[in-house]
Design a protein around this motif. Structure first.
Motif, PDB file in Angstrom:
ATOM      1  N   CYS A 125      60.571  11.100  81.972  1.00  0.00           N
ATOM      2  CA  CYS A 125      60.825  10.228  83.125  1.00  0.00           C
ATOM      3  C   CYS A 125      62.286  10.364  83.552  1.00  0.00           C
ATOM      4  N   ARG A 126      62.505  10.410  84.880  1.00  0.00           N
ATOM      5  CA  ARG A 126      63.864  10.518  85.415  1.00  0.00           C
ATOM      6  C   ARG A 126      64.009   9.606  86.620  1.00  0.00           C
ATOM      7  N   SER A 127      65.192   9.039  86.742  1.00  0.00           N
ATOM      8  CA  SER A 127      65.512   8.181  87.875  1.00  0.00           C
ATOM      9  C   SER A 127      66.345   8.985  88.868  1.00  0.00           C
ATOM     10  N   SER A 128      65.967   8.891  90.129  1.00  0.00           N
ATOM     11  CA  SER A 128      66.701   9.599  91.169  1.00  0.00           C
ATOM     12  C   SER A 128      66.642   8.774  92.446  1.00  0.00           C
ATOM     13  N   GLY A 129      67.788   8.337  92.911  1.00  0.00           N
ATOM     14  CA  GLY A 129      67.833   7.574  94.152  1.00  0.00           C
ATOM     15  C   GLY A 129      67.129   6.237  94.071  1.00  0.00           C
ATOM     16  N   GLY A 130      67.088   5.624  92.913  1.00  0.00           N
ATOM     17  CA  GLY A 130      66.456   4.318  92.764  1.00  0.00           C
ATOM     18  C   GLY A 130      64.984   4.368  92.411  1.00  0.00           C
ATOM     19  N   ASP A 131      64.353   5.530  92.497  1.00  0.00           N
ATOM     20  CA  ASP A 131      62.947   5.677  92.123  1.00  0.00           C
ATOM     21  C   ASP A 131      62.842   6.413  90.793  1.00  0.00           C
ATOM     22  N   TRP A 132      61.795   6.100  90.046  1.00  0.00           N
ATOM     23  CA  TRP A 132      61.523   6.762  88.779  1.00  0.00           C
ATOM     24  C   TRP A 132      60.362   7.733  88.973  1.00  0.00           C
ATOM     25  N   ASN A 133      60.520   8.956  88.455  1.00  0.00           N
ATOM     26  CA  ASN A 133      59.475   9.981  88.504  1.00  0.00           C
ATOM     27  C   ASN A 133      59.145  10.388  87.083  1.00  0.00           C
ATOM     28  N   ALA A 134      57.884  10.698  86.843  1.00  0.00           N
ATOM     29  CA  ALA A 134      57.464  11.112  85.499  1.00  0.00           C
ATOM     30  C   ALA A 134      56.517  12.291  85.616  1.00  0.00           C
ATOM     31  N   LYS A 135      56.675  13.228  84.693  1.00  0.00           N
ATOM     32  CA  LYS A 135      55.798  14.385  84.636  1.00  0.00           C
ATOM     33  C   LYS A 135      55.376  14.586  83.192  1.00  0.00           C
ATOM     34  N   GLN A 136      54.094  14.859  82.994  1.00  0.00           N
ATOM     35  CA  GLN A 136      53.575  15.070  81.645  1.00  0.00           C
ATOM     36  C   GLN A 136      54.207  16.322  81.050  1.00  0.00           C
ATOM     37  N   LEU A 137      54.587  16.240  79.780  1.00  0.00           N
ATOM     38  CA  LEU A 137      55.265  17.341  79.103  1.00  0.00           C
ATOM     39  C   LEU A 137      54.364  18.576  79.041  1.00  0.00           C
ATOM     40  N   ALA A 138      53.127  18.397  78.648  1.00  0.00           N
ATOM     41  CA  ALA A 138      52.187  19.514  78.553  1.00  0.00           C
ATOM     42  C   ALA A 138      50.899  19.115  79.262  1.00  0.00           C
ATOM     43  N   GLY A 139      50.905  19.192  80.586  1.00  0.00           N
ATOM     44  CA  GLY A 139      49.735  18.819  81.363  1.00  0.00           C
ATOM     45  C   GLY A 139      50.090  18.636  82.814  1.00  0.00           C
ATOM     46  N   ASP A 140      49.129  18.126  83.576  1.00  0.00           N
ATOM     47  CA  ASP A 140      49.298  18.023  85.016  1.00  0.00           C
ATOM     48  C   ASP A 140      49.515  16.606  85.526  1.00  0.00           C
ATOM     49  N   LEU A 141      49.513  15.600  84.647  1.00  0.00           N
ATOM     50  CA  LEU A 141      49.661  14.224  85.104  1.00  0.00           C
ATOM     51  C   LEU A 141      51.098  13.945  85.511  1.00  0.00           C
ATOM     52  N   GLU A 142      51.277  13.235  86.607  1.00  0.00           N
ATOM     53  CA  GLU A 142      52.604  12.808  87.042  1.00  0.00           C
ATOM     54  C   GLU A 142      52.465  11.597  87.944  1.00  0.00           C
ATOM     55  N   SER A 143      53.578  10.875  88.093  1.00  0.00           N
ATOM     56  CA  SER A 143      53.572   9.670  88.917  1.00  0.00           C
ATOM     57  C   SER A 143      55.003   9.315  89.273  1.00  0.00           C
ATOM     58  N   SER A 144      55.137   8.386  90.229  1.00  0.00           N
ATOM     59  CA  SER A 144      56.455   7.870  90.583  1.00  0.00           C
ATOM     60  C   SER A 144      56.312   6.407  90.970  1.00  0.00           C
ATOM     61  N   ALA A 145      57.416   5.657  90.813  1.00  0.00           N
ATOM     62  CA  ALA A 145      57.407   4.223  91.107  1.00  0.00           C
ATOM     63  C   ALA A 145      58.839   3.749  91.296  1.00  0.00           C
ATOM     64  N   SER A 146      58.966   2.523  91.781  1.00  0.00           N
ATOM     65  CA  SER A 146      60.305   1.980  92.037  1.00  0.00           C
ATOM     66  C   SER A 146      60.934   1.335  90.807  1.00  0.00           C
ATOM     67  N   SER A 147      60.153   1.086  89.737  1.00  0.00           N
ATOM     68  CA  SER A 147      60.687   0.500  88.507  1.00  0.00           C
ATOM     69  C   SER A 147      60.023   1.155  87.298  1.00  0.00           C
ATOM     70  N   THR A 148      60.679   1.031  86.142  1.00  0.00           N
ATOM     71  CA  THR A 148      60.103   1.612  84.931  1.00  0.00           C
ATOM     72  C   THR A 148      58.807   0.900  84.539  1.00  0.00           C
TER      73      THR A 148
END
Length: 119
Positions: A8-31
């Motif tokens: 998970c990484r925060s950039s510009g106030g939004d949090w983005n997440a990408k699965q380490l070994a897979g295709d799942l990902e998501s983003s949101a405004s809070s953890t």
């Protein structure tokens, strides 16, 4: 048992997440919102049992989030900083009992030493 690990990484106030070994990902405004979305995505991919999750900040703008589905039930999945023997042994081993508590040592009084500090 499914284990889903996300970076998970925060950039510009939004949090983005990408699965380490897979295709799942998501983003949101809070953890918190991000964790909820990632748990829902993991459950949609594997709904074989109970869900456990762990969110750990690495830096103020990065984190690791892990979702574990299945495995040990009853809230005893992790104990003593490691995976319980039921998980480590493939689910067939019984969890070890906690070590017995030590009896408190009795404090010696200054009368037992043969002299008193207050005489």
């Amino acid at each position: 048992m499914g284990v889903f690990t996300f970076v998970c990484r925060s950039s510009g106030g939004d949090w983005n997440a990408k699965q380490l070994a897979g295709d799942l990902e998501s983003s949101a405004s809070s953890t918190y919102e991000l964790q909820r979305k990632l748990v829902n995505a993991a459950v949609a991919a594997d709904s074989s049992g109970g869900v456990q999750s762990s969110f750990s900040l690495v830096t103020p703008s990065s984190a690791v989030f892990q979702v574990i589905i299945g495995g040990v039930s009853g809230g005893g999945g992790f104990s003593g900083g490691g995976v319980s023997s039921a998980v480590a042994g493939g689910g067939g081993a019984a969890a070890e009992a906690p070590p017995p508590e030590k009896e408190e040592e009795k404090e010696e009084s200054d009368d037992d030493m043969g002299f008193s500090l207050f005489d």
